[in-house]
Design a protein around this motif. Structure first.
Motif, PDB file in Angstrom:
ATOM      1  N   GLU A   8       7.585   9.273  -8.399  1.00 48.18           N
ATOM      2  CA  GLU A   8       7.412   8.297  -7.325  1.00 48.18           C
ATOM      3  C   GLU A   8       7.180   6.890  -7.878  1.00 48.18           C
ATOM      4  OE1 GLU A   8       4.601   9.306  -4.256  1.00 48.18           O
ATOM      5  OE2 GLU A   8       5.696  11.128  -3.710  1.00 48.18           O
ATOM      6  N   ILE A  68       9.270   0.584  -0.753  1.00 44.80           N
ATOM      7  CA  ILE A  68       8.961   1.700  -1.653  1.00 44.80           C
ATOM      8  C   ILE A  68       7.571   1.543  -2.270  1.00 44.80           C
ATOM      9  CG2 ILE A  68       9.992   0.832  -3.791  1.00 44.80           C
ATOM     10  CD1 ILE A  68      11.139   3.802  -4.061  1.00 44.80           C
ATOM     11  N   GLY A 102      -0.106   6.313  -8.481  1.00 48.41           N
ATOM     12  CA  GLY A 102       0.745   7.033  -7.534  1.00 48.41           C
ATOM     13  C   GLY A 102       0.517   8.522  -7.639  1.00 48.41           C
ATOM     14  N   LYS A 117       5.214   2.813   0.263  1.00 51.09           N
ATOM     15  CA  LYS A 117       5.317   4.269   0.360  1.00 51.09           C
ATOM     16  C   LYS A 117       4.750   4.995  -0.869  1.00 51.09           C
ATOM     17  CE  LYS A 117       8.829   7.852   0.464  1.00 51.09           C
ATOM     18  NZ  LYS A 117      10.192   8.131   0.081  1.00 51.09           N
ATOM     19  N   ASN A 118       5.048   4.507  -2.078  1.00 46.68           N
ATOM     20  CA  ASN A 118       4.774   5.275  -3.299  1.00 46.68           C
ATOM     21  C   ASN A 118       3.549   4.840  -4.078  1.00 46.68           C
ATOM     22  OD1 ASN A 118       7.168   6.468  -2.584  1.00 46.68           O
ATOM     23  ND2 ASN A 118       8.178   6.150  -4.532  1.00 46.68           N
TER      24      ASN A 118
END
Length: 122
Positions: free
Chosen positions: A83, A39, A78, A42-43
């Motif tokens: 997120e 994560i 972010g 990704k974020n």
């Protein structure tokens, strides 16, 4: 381009660690764990650390300047608050990152600020 959300987390080292031990652990082993979490990959758009120079800060305090009583700051950017907050509730983060943080920082004394950056020079 939309403004990125910026979270700053001010941290204090564990009393049992020297400044050098704290900064070395935080700079080297910890980011490998943090940046390995899916994560986070990704974020999180950007991640940086601010390491406080305690010796110079002590000199400035002695000279009468008010210095924050923290050992460092984490800067995380972010696309949205949702997120970024999802990172801190993620199961993999809770299993991998939190126990690692407990090796070098006082989690109960961290302070978070949230906002955005206004780049005015440079």
């Amino acid at each position: 381009m939309a403004k990125l959300v910026h979270v700053q987390i001010l941290i204090k080292k564990l009393d049992a660690l020297s400044d050098e031990e704290f900064h070395t652990y935080w700079r080297d082993p910890h980011p490998k764990i943090w940046l390995s979490v899916d994560i986070v990959k990704k974020n999180v758009i950007k991640y940086s650390q601010f390491h406080v120079d305690q010796k110079t800060s002590g000199q400035l305090t002695a000279a009468g300047l008010p210095m924050a009583e923290f050992d460092g700051g984490v800067n995380i950017w972010g696309r949205s608050l949702e997120e970024l907050m999802a990172v801190f509730h993620d199961e993999e983060y809770l299993k991998a990152v939190v126990p690692d943080e407990e090796k070098f920082l006082k989690r109960g004394e961290t302070v978070m600020m949230l906002g955005w950056d206004e780049d005015l020079k440079g």
